[in-house]
Design a protein around this motif. Structure first.
Motif, PDB file in Angstrom:
ATOM      1  N   UNK A 113      -7.873   3.026  -3.064  1.00 47.50           N
ATOM      2  CA  UNK A 113      -8.483   2.702  -1.986  1.00 47.50           C
ATOM      3  C   UNK A 113      -9.439   4.050  -1.400  1.00 47.50           C
ATOM      4  N   UNK A 114      -8.646   5.104  -1.681  1.00 48.49           N
ATOM      5  CA  UNK A 114      -9.365   6.187  -0.963  1.00 48.49           C
ATOM      6  C   UNK A 114      -8.787   7.577  -1.366  1.00 48.49           C
ATOM      7  N   UNK A 115      -9.437   8.638  -1.697  1.00 42.84           N
ATOM      8  CA  UNK A 115      -8.894   9.906  -1.728  1.00 42.84           C
ATOM      9  C   UNK A 115      -9.882  10.832  -0.883  1.00 42.84           C
ATOM     10  N   UNK A 116      -9.236  11.566  -0.076  1.00 38.67           N
ATOM     11  CA  UNK A 116      -9.929  12.326   0.642  1.00 38.67           C
ATOM     12  C   UNK A 116      -9.336  13.813   1.000  1.00 38.67           C
ATOM     13  N   UNK A 117     -10.039  14.665   0.945  1.00 36.71           N
ATOM     14  CA  UNK A 117      -9.449  16.144   1.048  1.00 36.71           C
ATOM     15  C   UNK A 117      -9.707  16.462   2.552  1.00 36.71           C
ATOM     16  N   UNK A 136      -6.174  29.076   2.049  1.00 45.14           N
ATOM     17  CA  UNK A 136      -5.850  28.232   3.238  1.00 45.14           C
ATOM     18  C   UNK A 136      -5.020  26.778   2.662  1.00 45.14           C
ATOM     19  N   UNK A 137      -4.486  26.202   3.484  1.00 46.49           N
ATOM     20  CA  UNK A 137      -3.721  24.947   2.825  1.00 46.49           C
ATOM     21  C   UNK A 137      -4.742  23.818   3.297  1.00 46.49           C
ATOM     22  N   UNK A 138      -4.856  23.005   2.230  1.00 47.48           N
ATOM     23  CA  UNK A 138      -5.706  21.613   2.225  1.00 47.48           C
ATOM     24  C   UNK A 138      -4.442  20.724   1.803  1.00 47.48           C
ATOM     25  N   UNK A 139      -5.015  19.368   2.085  1.00 44.97           N
ATOM     26  CA  UNK A 139      -4.333  18.316   1.673  1.00 44.97           C
ATOM     27  C   UNK A 139      -5.145  17.016   1.080  1.00 44.97           C
ATOM     28  N   UNK A 140      -4.698  16.353   0.030  1.00 42.72           N
ATOM     29  CA  UNK A 140      -5.274  15.177  -0.634  1.00 42.72           C
ATOM     30  C   UNK A 140      -4.759  13.930  -0.078  1.00 42.72           C
ATOM     31  N   UNK A 141      -5.563  13.237   0.619  1.00 40.93           N
ATOM     32  CA  UNK A 141      -4.886  12.014   1.178  1.00 40.93           C
ATOM     33  C   UNK A 141      -5.078  10.857   0.256  1.00 40.93           C
ATOM     34  N   UNK A 142      -4.168  10.358  -0.331  1.00 42.17           N
ATOM     35  CA  UNK A 142      -4.678   9.279  -1.326  1.00 42.17           C
ATOM     36  C   UNK A 142      -3.776   8.044  -0.791  1.00 42.17           C
ATOM     37  N   UNK A 143      -4.584   6.887  -0.900  1.00 39.94           N
ATOM     38  CA  UNK A 143      -4.039   5.646  -0.622  1.00 39.94           C
ATOM     39  C   UNK A 143      -4.326   4.704  -1.843  1.00 39.94           C
ATOM     40  N   UNK A 144      -3.180   3.959  -2.207  1.00 38.20           N
ATOM     41  CA  UNK A 144      -3.517   3.089  -3.345  1.00 38.20           C
ATOM     42  C   UNK A 144      -2.876   1.693  -2.917  1.00 38.20           C
ATOM     43  N   UNK A 164       0.883  -1.211  -0.100  1.00 37.90           N
ATOM     44  CA  UNK A 164       0.054   0.030  -0.080  1.00 37.90           C
ATOM     45  C   UNK A 164       0.836   1.296   0.140  1.00 37.90           C
ATOM     46  N   UNK A 165       0.596   2.148  -0.981  1.00 39.20           N
ATOM     47  CA  UNK A 165       1.261   3.507  -0.898  1.00 39.20           C
ATOM     48  C   UNK A 165       0.311   4.393  -0.362  1.00 39.20           C
ATOM     49  N   UNK A 166       0.870   5.407   0.525  1.00 38.28           N
ATOM     50  CA  UNK A 166      -0.053   6.387   1.196  1.00 38.28           C
ATOM     51  C   UNK A 166       0.851   7.671   1.141  1.00 38.28           C
ATOM     52  N   UNK A 167      -0.056   8.673   0.550  1.00 39.88           N
ATOM     53  CA  UNK A 167       0.722   9.881   0.447  1.00 39.88           C
ATOM     54  C   UNK A 167      -0.321  10.978   0.279  1.00 39.88           C
ATOM     55  N   UNK A 168       0.085  12.037   0.802  1.00 43.29           N
ATOM     56  CA  UNK A 168      -0.744  13.474   0.964  1.00 43.29           C
ATOM     57  C   UNK A 168      -0.117  14.370  -0.194  1.00 43.29           C
ATOM     58  N   UNK A 169      -0.793  15.196  -1.007  1.00 45.24           N
ATOM     59  CA  UNK A 169      -0.434  16.237  -1.636  1.00 45.24           C
ATOM     60  C   UNK A 169      -1.121  17.439  -1.131  1.00 45.24           C
ATOM     61  N   UNK A 170      -0.321  18.449  -0.803  1.00 42.07           N
ATOM     62  CA  UNK A 170      -0.565  19.715  -0.108  1.00 42.07           C
ATOM     63  C   UNK A 170      -1.058  20.876  -1.163  1.00 42.07           C
ATOM     64  N   UNK A 171      -1.809  21.469  -1.043  1.00 38.54           N
ATOM     65  CA  UNK A 171      -2.189  22.620  -1.966  1.00 38.54           C
ATOM     66  C   UNK A 171      -2.871  23.894  -1.198  1.00 38.54           C
ATOM     67  N   UNK A 218      -4.348   8.123  10.588  1.00 36.53           N
ATOM     68  CA  UNK A 218      -4.972   7.254  11.525  1.00 36.53           C
ATOM     69  C   UNK A 218      -6.723   6.978  11.163  1.00 36.53           C
ATOM     70  N   UNK A 219      -7.284   8.026  10.988  1.00 37.47           N
ATOM     71  CA  UNK A 219      -8.704   8.325  10.888  1.00 37.47           C
ATOM     72  C   UNK A 219      -8.821   7.561   9.373  1.00 37.47           C
ATOM     73  N   UNK A 220      -8.210   8.006   8.367  1.00 37.82           N
ATOM     74  CA  UNK A 220      -8.381   7.436   6.926  1.00 37.82           C
ATOM     75  C   UNK A 220      -7.953   5.853   7.145  1.00 37.82           C
ATOM     76  N   UNK A 221      -7.028   5.144   7.765  1.00 38.87           N
ATOM     77  CA  UNK A 221      -6.947   4.008   7.832  1.00 38.87           C
ATOM     78  C   UNK A 221      -8.028   3.173   8.726  1.00 38.87           C
ATOM     79  N   UNK A 222      -8.459   3.896   9.774  1.00 37.46           N
ATOM     80  CA  UNK A 222      -9.612   3.177  10.458  1.00 37.46           C
ATOM     81  C   UNK A 222     -10.880   3.261   9.419  1.00 37.46           C
ATOM     82  N   UNK A 223     -11.028   4.071   8.464  1.00 36.85           N
ATOM     83  CA  UNK A 223     -12.119   3.950   7.558  1.00 36.85           C
ATOM     84  C   UNK A 223     -12.169   2.843   6.582  1.00 36.85           C
ATOM     85  N   UNK A 224     -10.630   2.342   6.162  1.00 34.78           N
ATOM     86  CA  UNK A 224     -10.360   1.312   5.594  1.00 34.78           C
ATOM     87  C   UNK A 224     -10.650   0.159   6.302  1.00 34.78           C
ATOM     88  N   UNK A 225     -10.467   0.096   7.421  1.00 40.45           N
ATOM     89  CA  UNK A 225     -10.489  -1.094   8.271  1.00 40.45           C
ATOM     90  C   UNK A 225     -12.193  -1.301   8.244  1.00 40.45           C
TER      91      UNK A 225
END
Length: 124
Positions: free
Chosen positions: A72-76, A53-61, A37-44, A86-93
């Motif tokens: 598996x997930x893309x969340x802003x 304001x700063x936001x992040x796109x949390x991407x899980x492949x 699993x790859x987990x990374x966020x892109x900030x913009x 941790x919250x994103x991983x919990x939602x996958x579980x």
């Protein structure tokens, strides 16, 4: 650009239909195991209420047991933090994803701990 124009109401109807499909995709059941699993966020930067304001796109492949990639997930969310991971991983579980063999992440402080809290056997 393509010579098309849409009214505000047309855009609203299209958006309403797309958002339903996005929610279905975000809540779909997942396979129990994605060995890698790859987990990374892109900030913009985003303009909100006249401020930047700063936001992040949390991407899980994930790569499944057959070697197929699956987003598996893309969340802003707010700027990248291990607490939000941790919250994103919990939602996958919650969606059925139970096991990771190897997780590829950057050096965000606390990231490894967030993964190991829910997936203790994972090599990070």
């Amino acid at each position: 650009m393509y010579g098309l124009s849409f009214s505000t109401s047309q855009i609203s109807r299209i958006t309403d239909k797309i958002l339903v499909k996005v929610e279905e995709w975000k809540n779909r059941p997942l396979k129990a195991c994605y060995p890698f699993v790859f987990l990374d966020a892109t900030c913009f930067n985003v303009k909100s209420n006249g401020k930047i304001i700063k936001k992040a796109a949390y991407v899980i492949v994930g790569i499944d047991l057959e070697g197929q990639k699956d987003i598996l997930s893309i969340t802003i969310g707010e700027i990248e933090s291990s607490k939000l991971w941790l919250k994103e991983l919990d939602s996958l579980k919650f969606r059925g994803f139970q096991e990771i063999f190897i997780a590829s992440v950057d050096g965000l402080p606390g990231f490894k701990d967030a993964i190991n809290a829910l997936y203790p056997e994972t090599k990070v």
